[in-house]
Scaffold this motif. Structure first.
Motif, short mmCIF file in Angstrom:
data_model
loop_
_atom_site.label_atom_id
_atom_site.label_comp_id
_atom_site.label_asym_id
_atom_site.label_seq_id
_atom_site.Cartn_x
_atom_site.Cartn_y
_atom_site.Cartn_z
N TYR A 59 0.76 -1.33 0.00
CA TYR A 59 0.16 0.01 -0.03
C TYR A 59 0.76 1.39 0.07
N VAL A 60 1.89 1.36 0.82
CA VAL A 60 2.75 2.59 1.07
C VAL A 60 3.68 2.59 -0.32
N ASP A 61 4.07 1.33 -0.91
CA ASP A 61 4.89 1.56 -2.11
C ASP A 61 4.14 2.02 -3.10
N LEU A 62 2.73 1.94 -3.34
CA LEU A 62 2.10 2.35 -4.52
C LEU A 62 1.51 3.92 -4.40
N HIS A 63 1.79 4.50 -3.26
CA HIS A 63 1.60 5.78 -2.93
C HIS A 63 1.96 6.76 -4.10
N ASP A 86 -8.05 19.53 1.69
CA ASP A 86 -8.64 18.71 2.79
C ASP A 86 -8.58 17.20 2.64
N ASP A 87 -9.00 16.88 1.41
CA ASP A 87 -9.09 15.42 1.22
C ASP A 87 -7.63 14.76 0.80
N LEU A 88 -6.81 15.31 0.14
CA LEU A 88 -5.37 15.01 -0.13
C LEU A 88 -4.82 15.03 1.11
N LYS A 89 -4.81 15.73 2.33
CA LYS A 89 -4.17 15.72 3.51
C LYS A 89 -4.47 14.33 3.97
N VAL A 90 -5.79 14.01 3.84
CA VAL A 90 -6.24 12.54 4.51
C VAL A 90 -5.07 11.43 4.23
N TYR A 91 -5.01 11.54 2.89
CA TYR A 91 -4.02 10.56 2.13
C TYR A 91 -2.63 10.57 2.80
N ALA A 92 -2.30 11.86 2.99
CA ALA A 92 -0.94 12.30 3.57
C ALA A 92 -0.87 11.50 5.03
N ASP A 93 -1.85 11.86 5.70
CA ASP A 93 -2.02 11.51 7.00
C ASP A 93 -1.94 9.75 7.04
N GLN A 94 -2.68 9.19 6.21
CA GLN A 94 -2.57 7.84 6.13
C GLN A 94 -1.41 7.05 5.95
N GLN A 95 -0.53 7.97 5.03
CA GLN A 95 0.79 7.23 4.74
C GLN A 95 1.65 7.43 5.95
N GLN A 97 0.50 7.30 9.18
CA GLN A 97 0.23 6.20 10.09
C GLN A 97 0.70 4.83 9.41
N ALA A 98 0.53 4.60 8.19
CA ALA A 98 1.13 3.37 7.70
C ALA A 98 2.29 3.20 7.68
N LYS A 99 3.41 4.24 7.70
CA LYS A 99 4.71 3.87 8.12
C LYS A 99 4.97 3.75 9.52
N ALA A 100 4.40 4.41 10.37
CA ALA A 100 4.41 4.01 11.73
C ALA A 100 4.19 2.69 12.09
N ASP A 101 3.08 1.97 11.36
CA ASP A 101 2.37 0.81 11.70
C ASP A 101 3.52 -0.18 11.05
N LEU A 102 4.38 -0.08 10.05
CA LEU A 102 5.32 -0.57 9.35
C LEU A 102 6.37 -1.06 10.47
N LYS A 103 6.64 0.13 10.97
CA LYS A 103 7.97 0.15 12.13
C LYS A 103 7.34 -0.92 13.52
N ARG A 104 5.98 -0.60 13.80
CA ARG A 104 5.38 -1.59 14.91
C ARG A 104 5.37 -2.71 14.29
N PHE A 105 5.09 -3.42 13.36
CA PHE A 105 5.10 -4.63 12.84
C PHE A 105 6.36 -5.25 13.01
N GLN A 106 7.37 -4.46 12.44
CA GLN A 106 8.74 -4.95 12.25
C GLN A 106 9.14 -5.11 13.60
N VAL A 107 9.00 -4.31 14.60
CA VAL A 107 9.32 -4.50 15.95
C VAL A 107 9.00 -6.04 16.38
N ALA A 108 7.50 -6.09 16.24
CA ALA A 108 6.99 -7.20 16.70
C ALA A 108 7.50 -8.58 16.18
#
Length: 211
Positions: A59-63, A86-95, A97-108
């Motif tokens: 998902y992140v790679d396709l951004h 405003d809508d484009l900012k939502v996608y930026a915020d999602q990215q 969060q996604a990158k933070a979750d990737l780090k979270r998963f890698q730690v686990a």
């Protein structure tokens, strides 16, 4: 009905226990280990987190590749009173969060691999590839379709909760493994990546869409 039996029936009907028994069980929280298992994901907490990592990595790679088409779609189909920015900012915020979750998963994943008495990273690497593969498509797929799928995709709610649970259990089990004389995790084959997360495939082409 005898008077005593009738009185007992009334008493039981007024007790909280009787009232609670009539209520259906609450639905599991959206972000919990009891949330529905993602379709196509392998069983097992470690394998699931690796699969989630792969899917989110895709998902992140396709951004960067889909955003021009996403911007076109958002520009053409505007709701009255809304701003494109405003809508484009939502996608930026999602990215973010996604990158933070990737780090979270890698730690686990790393914690689980270190705590395991046997090499498991090759199994995790396969799960990562399987998760990433949900973004594999044919070259003939229209870019608009890819963008629409990307715009509507969300990380399965079970992923984050399972990653947190896996990490906690791995940290608690680690000392037990070392206490039994296993001072270091068993070595993985030389060709295996250091962690399952390191095996994420390269970003798919811009003509890709999820399965």
């Amino acid at each position: 009905m005898p008077a005593l039996a009738f009185a007992l029936a009334l008493l039981l009907a007024d007790t909280p226990a009787a009232a609670d028994a009539a209520q259906p069980a609450p639905a599991p929280a959206a972000d919990s280990v009891d949330a529905p298992w993602p379709a196509g994901a392998p069983r097992g907490d470690y394998e699931l987190v690796a699969w989630c990592y792969g899917a989110l990595r895709g998902y992140v790679d396709l951004h960067d590749e889909v955003m021009p088409e996403v911007t076109r779609i958002e520009s053409e189909f505007r709701k009255p009173g809304t701003k494109l920015a405003d809508d484009l900012k939502v996608y930026a915020d999602q990215q973010k969060q996604a990158k933070a979750d990737l780090k979270r998963f890698q730690v686990a994943l790393t914690a689980a691999e270190k705590a395991s008495a046997r090499p498991i990273n090759t199994v995790g690497a396969e799960a990562v590839k399987k998760g990433h593969a949900i973004w594999t498509v044919t070259p003939s797929t229209p870019k608009a379709r890819v963008a629409q799928e990307w715009m509507s995709w969300t990380l399965p709610s079970r992923c984050s909760a399972t990653a947190d649970s896996l990490h906690k259990r791995a940290v608690l089990m680690g000392p037990a493994f070392r206490g039994n004389g296993d001072e270091t995790p068993a070595e993985a084959p030389a060709e295996a990546p250091a962690t399952a997360a390191a095996a994420a495939p390269d970003a798919p082409s811009a003509d890709a869409k999820p399965n």
